[in-house]
Design a protein around this motif. Structure first.
Motif, PDB file in Angstrom:
ATOM      1  N   ARG A 140      -9.230  13.858 -22.278  1.00  0.00           N
ATOM      2  CA  ARG A 140     -10.649  13.526 -22.404  1.00  0.00           C
ATOM      3  C   ARG A 140     -11.466  14.231 -21.325  1.00  0.00           C
ATOM      4  O   ARG A 140     -12.529  14.802 -21.606  1.00  0.00           O
ATOM      5  CB  ARG A 140     -10.843  12.020 -22.306  1.00  0.00           C
TER       6      ARG A 140
ATOM      7  N   TYR B 191     -16.466  17.683 -25.780  1.00  0.00           N
ATOM      8  CA  TYR B 191     -16.226  16.265 -26.057  1.00  0.00           C
ATOM      9  C   TYR B 191     -17.213  15.773 -27.119  1.00  0.00           C
ATOM     10  O   TYR B 191     -18.373  16.174 -27.141  1.00  0.00           O
ATOM     11  CB  TYR B 191     -16.392  15.446 -24.775  1.00  0.00           C
ATOM     12  N   ASN B 192     -16.730  14.931 -28.007  1.00  0.00           N
ATOM     13  CA  ASN B 192     -17.532  14.377 -29.095  1.00  0.00           C
ATOM     14  C   ASN B 192     -18.055  15.473 -30.022  1.00  0.00           C
ATOM     15  O   ASN B 192     -19.211  15.442 -30.465  1.00  0.00           O
ATOM     16  CB  ASN B 192     -18.697  13.548 -28.544  1.00  0.00           C
ATOM     17  N   THR B 193     -17.179  16.431 -30.317  1.00  0.00           N
ATOM     18  CA  THR B 193     -17.516  17.475 -31.275  1.00  0.00           C
ATOM     19  C   THR B 193     -16.374  17.640 -32.272  1.00  0.00           C
ATOM     20  O   THR B 193     -15.207  17.373 -31.946  1.00  0.00           O
ATOM     21  CB  THR B 193     -17.766  18.836 -30.587  1.00  0.00           C
TER      22      THR B 193
ATOM     23  N   THR C 128     -19.544  12.647 -35.741  1.00  0.00           N
ATOM     24  CA  THR C 128     -18.304  13.364 -35.421  1.00  0.00           C
ATOM     25  C   THR C 128     -17.043  12.567 -35.738  1.00  0.00           C
ATOM     26  O   THR C 128     -15.973  13.172 -35.854  1.00  0.00           O
ATOM     27  CB  THR C 128     -18.272  13.729 -33.925  1.00  0.00           C
ATOM     28  N   GLN C 129     -17.124  11.261 -35.876  1.00  0.00           N
ATOM     29  CA  GLN C 129     -15.909  10.470 -36.049  1.00  0.00           C
ATOM     30  C   GLN C 129     -15.304  10.659 -37.441  1.00  0.00           C
ATOM     31  O   GLN C 129     -16.013  10.648 -38.444  1.00  0.00           O
ATOM     32  CB  GLN C 129     -16.193   8.985 -35.838  1.00  0.00           C
TER      33      GLN C 129
ATOM     34  N   THR D 219     -14.068  11.230 -29.917  1.00  0.00           N
ATOM     35  CA  THR D 219     -15.312  11.271 -30.694  1.00  0.00           C
ATOM     36  C   THR D 219     -16.021   9.921 -30.634  1.00  0.00           C
ATOM     37  O   THR D 219     -15.389   8.885 -30.413  1.00  0.00           O
ATOM     38  CB  THR D 219     -15.041  11.623 -32.174  1.00  0.00           C
ATOM     39  N   GLN D 220     -17.331   9.965 -30.854  1.00  0.00           N
ATOM     40  CA  GLN D 220     -18.154   8.759 -30.899  1.00  0.00           C
ATOM     41  C   GLN D 220     -19.263   8.962 -31.924  1.00  0.00           C
ATOM     42  O   GLN D 220     -19.877  10.028 -31.973  1.00  0.00           O
ATOM     43  CB  GLN D 220     -18.788   8.468 -29.525  1.00  0.00           C
TER      44      GLN D 220
END
Length: 282
Positions: free
Chosen positions: A133, A142-144, A229-230, A224-225
């Motif tokens: 992370r 991150y989160n992509t 993206t999730q 992811t968030q």
């Protein structure tokens, strides 16, 4: 060394096998049957505790329509495809080349390099949660979707290399030697001689990796968030209500989420079985 075939077992063992097999199958299928029935129930059934009984009403159309109208499940499914398809292409494509190199070329450190590919599969993925992370945050991915796909490609390539290397090792090496005698370059040997013979293995591995990545929940939650993206596995949590758990909608969403890998397996079943069994007997 290997278990004796059931055909050669004693009559009592055969009778026990015929009884135990359907019982084990029913026990294994019970959770799936429960989810399928729950996806047809009404909210009233859930609130009254009717979890295992016959539904008082069948709300199939209402439940399956609600998850598409009231939740972003369509976006979650699209995200899953955007993660899974590049991962399958990337991991399988890289493993075809690394498997070819490790199986065909004999060089110093070949076995050590192969063990390094395999060793990554023995590392418990939970202990990698924090460093992975932090690494994605430092790289700005991150989160992509691309960050999650790149992570899966990196981690799945080791297993795929193991699979492909062993498959290529079982192919007749005389084909490669004959091509070299004819003056064919190594790239053309890989592309025109070895790769066509790898089609069953590629199909089998693609089905396996597609299923692994599509069903991944842990890394989908870690990296992811949000609905942008999730993937669907992490997004199923959004099907719950704010105050009351809408298990009938979660169950309906789970059935929808399980359909793509099931459909892919049945479409690729012939190639999948051929890829797993090719080379099993001489």
């Amino acid at each position: 060394m290997f278990p004796r075939p059931i055909e050669k077992a004693s009559p009592p063992a055969k009778a026990l096998y015929k009884i135990a097999l359907p019982v084990a199958l029913i026990i294994w299928l019970l959770p799936l049957l429960a989810v399928a029935l729950t996806s047809l129930r009404s909210q009233a059934d859930i609130l009254t505790g009717n979890y295992w009984g016959w539904p008082t009403s069948f709300n199939m159309l209402e439940n399956y329509t609600a998850i598409f109208e009231n939740t972003p499940i369509g976006q979650y499914i699209l995200n899953s495809f955007r993660v899974t398809i590049p991962t399958v292409i990337g991991a399988v494509g890289l493993s075809c080349m690394t498997g070819f190199a490790l199986a065909v070329y004999k060089f110093k450190g070949n076995l050590i390099l192969f063990f390094l590919f395999v060793a990554g599969n023995f590392v418990p993925f939970q202990i990698l949660m924090v460093p992975v992370r932090d690494f994605t945050v430092s790289l700005g991915i991150y989160n992509t979707i691309s960050g999650l796909a790149l992570f899966h490609i990196a981690f799945q390539t080791g297993f795929c290399t193991l699979f492909m290397r062993n498959f290529i090792k079982a192919l007749p090496f005389e084909l490669v030697e004959a091509a070299r005698v004819e003056g064919v370059s190594e790239i053309r040997i890989f592309w025109y001689v070895v790769l066509p013979l790898m089609k069953p293995a590629i199909a089998a591995l693609s089905v396996l990796i597609f299923t692994f990545i599509w069903n991944d929940y842990f890394w989908a939650m870690v990296l992811t968030q949000g609905a942008d993206t999730q993937p669907i596995t992490a997004g199923l949590n959004s099907l719950n209500g704010q105050w009351v758990s809408s298990w009938h909608l979660v169950s309906a969403g789970s059935i929808v989420a399980a359909m793509p890998p099931v459909i892919m397996f049945f479409l690729m079943q012939r190639h999948f079985i051929a890829g797993l069994t090719l080379g099993a007997v001489k």
